[in-house]
Design an enzyme around this catalytic site. Structure first.
Site, PDB file in Angstrom:
ATOM      1  N   ARG A 186       0.830  -1.194   0.000  1.00 39.98           N
ATOM      2  CA  ARG A 186       0.000   0.000   0.000  1.00 39.98           C
ATOM      3  C   ARG A 186       0.870   1.252   0.000  1.00 39.98           C
ATOM      4  O   ARG A 186       0.438   2.335  -0.395  1.00 39.98           O
ATOM      5  CB  ARG A 186      -0.922   0.003   1.219  1.00 39.98           C
ATOM      6  CG  ARG A 186      -2.084   1.003   1.105  1.00 39.98           C
ATOM      7  CD  ARG A 186      -2.942   0.973   2.352  1.00 39.98           C
ATOM      8  NE  ARG A 186      -2.198   1.489   3.499  1.00 39.98           N
ATOM      9  CZ  ARG A 186      -2.534   1.283   4.764  1.00 39.98           C
ATOM     10  NH1 ARG A 186      -3.575   0.511   5.046  1.00 39.98           N
ATOM     11  NH2 ARG A 186      -1.826   1.794   5.748  1.00 39.98           N
ATOM     12  N   ASP A 220      -3.065  18.714 -15.620  1.00 40.95           N
ATOM     13  CA  ASP A 220      -3.523  17.443 -16.178  1.00 40.95           C
ATOM     14  C   ASP A 220      -3.020  17.400 -17.615  1.00 40.95           C
ATOM     15  O   ASP A 220      -3.524  18.116 -18.496  1.00 40.95           O
ATOM     16  CB  ASP A 220      -5.050  17.369 -16.124  1.00 40.95           C
ATOM     17  CG  ASP A 220      -5.596  16.061 -16.685  1.00 40.95           C
ATOM     18  OD1 ASP A 220      -4.847  15.331 -17.375  1.00 40.95           O
ATOM     19  OD2 ASP A 220      -6.793  15.777 -16.465  1.00 40.95           O
ATOM     20  N   LYS A 267      -5.171   6.107 -20.205  1.00 35.29           N
ATOM     21  CA  LYS A 267      -5.291   6.590 -21.581  1.00 35.29           C
ATOM     22  C   LYS A 267      -4.004   6.303 -22.369  1.00 35.29           C
ATOM     23  O   LYS A 267      -3.663   5.156 -22.611  1.00 35.29           O
ATOM     24  CB  LYS A 267      -5.652   8.073 -21.563  1.00 35.29           C
ATOM     25  CG  LYS A 267      -6.818   8.425 -20.642  1.00 35.29           C
ATOM     26  CD  LYS A 267      -8.081   7.645 -20.927  1.00 35.29           C
ATOM     27  CE  LYS A 267      -9.313   8.201 -20.223  1.00 35.29           C
ATOM     28  NZ  LYS A 267      -9.261   8.147 -18.751  1.00 35.29           N
TER      29      LYS A 267
END
Length: 381
Positions: free
Chosen positions: A54, A179, A204
């Site tokens: 984690r 972004d 993407k």
């Protein structure tokens, strides 16, 4: 492998920084599926960087190092999705802070941001990405803590000047996050233009095969803000699976080839349809008629992206009719894969969307461009 000087980005990604499997000699690094790692008799970790996945995992690190090198950053982190990556950055904000973002951006993040800010008493203002002066007029000195931009802006592909946004952010003591999902590090490296963080929906282009859900953030500096982002990932458990991290690292080996091909085809399509009688407009930064073309030329290296949008003559009904006629393009949400996709964004985003109802978003893949042009001609009738 010792780091060689002056390696081209294509070489860095293709060879994954030389992250071979030293235990077997395999040219591809192994997948480390372990969720926890051994300690010695004194309870010291056998490897100081690995305690629990984690927090970190060797497979995460392999992909993070490649992306960090491509973005010219100081550190990088993988996340379970692009939304997880973006929201981790936004969680550096605290009640009473002010944040600004473009009015046109990925709709899922915009909706989340509006809800998040309202719930946590964070003031949010949206600026007009088509107006070069809008950002400076929207920020508040001494109050704005984070400037969030997306460029090109999905799905109208407006271009925001990253260097100018960085100057505005610096002047008021705010951080700038970009972004850069649509541009990818192949075309734009926001940290080199003054950004503090760059975020990717790695689902993407970085993945590029529509089979991995992941996100990533790269930072320009190790500071207290970066520690908060890292804590948000660790405490929230927003890490990818080991297989997803390995697939992402594998996919980035062909990133430059895929992105360059998509850019080349998108430019050909935009040029071909720029004056088509069935269209009001073709929205693509590579066209000289695009309002952001000069900025795009300055901050996008060797191409203008594989994304464009078509505004049909007519309304939403006409746009849906056109979408229904495609045979080569697939009708599906997402972008950046090897397959070409089309989507009627207004139907997806709903009536509150700032997207024109006549707009069809196009993600150009790596198929033969002649086939894509023929399919578009057929769909437009």
């Amino acid at each position: 492998m010792s780091k060689k000087k002056n390696l081209a980005p294509e070489t860095i990604s293709a060879q994954a920084l030389g992250l071979f499997d030293r235990s077997t000699g395999g040219v591809s690094p192994s997948i480390h599926m372990a969720t926890t790692f051994l300690r010695d008799a004194n309870y010291a970790l056998l490897h100081p960087d690995h305690s629990y996945s984690r927090d970190e995992n060797p497979t995460f690190i392999a992909a993070e190092r490649v992306l960090c090198e491509l973005e010219h950053g100081e550190d990088a982190m993988l996340f379970s999705s692009g939304m997880a990556a973006a929201t981790a950055v936004l969680q550096i904000l605290k009640p009473g802070d002010h944040v600004v973002a473009p009015r046109v951006m990925y709709w899922g993040l915009r909706d989340w941001l509006q809800s998040f800010c309202k719930q946590w008493n964070i003031r949010l203002d949206l600026f007009d990405p088509t107006d070069p002066d809008s950002l400076a007029a929207t920020v508040r000195k001494g109050e704005t803590r984070l400037v969030w931009i997306e460029t090109p802006c999905n799905p109208t592909w407006d271009v925001i000047d990253i260097a100018a946004a960085a100057e505005v952010a610096r002047s008021i003591g705010a951080k700038l996050a970009v972004d850069s999902t649509a541009a990818t590090p192949v075309l734009t490296r926001p940290l080199q233009h003054g950004a503090d963080f760059v975020m990717h929906s790695a689902t993407k282009y970085l993945s590029g095969h529509s089979d991995v859900l992941a996100g990533a953030v790269v930072t320009a500096n190790h500071d207290e803000h970066w520690k908060k982002v890292r804590d948000a990932r660790s405490h929230g458990g927003a890490v990818p699976g080991s297989l997803e991290a390995w697939l992402l690292q594998r996919s980035m080996r062909t990133l430059h080839l895929r992105v360059r091909k998509s850019c080349e085809s998108a430019m050909a399509i935009a040029t071909h349809f720029a004056s088509h009688p069935g269209l009001k407009a073709v929205l693509y930064p590579g066209l000289q008629s695009h309002a952001g073309h000069e900025i795009a030329k300055r901050q996008m290296d060797g191409g203008f992206g594989g994304m464009l949008s078509l505004r049909v003559n007519g309304d939403a009904e006409r746009a849906l009719e056109v979408c229904g006629r495609f045979e080569v393009f697939a009708r599906a949400t997402s972008l950046g894969g090897v397959e070409s996709l089309v989507e009627h964004r207004f139907s997806i985003e709903g009536p509150r969307s700032p997207v024109p109802p006549d707009l069809i978003r196009v993600s150009v893949g790596i198929e033969a461009v002649e086939d894509l042009i023929d399919d578009l001609e057929h769909a437009l009738g």
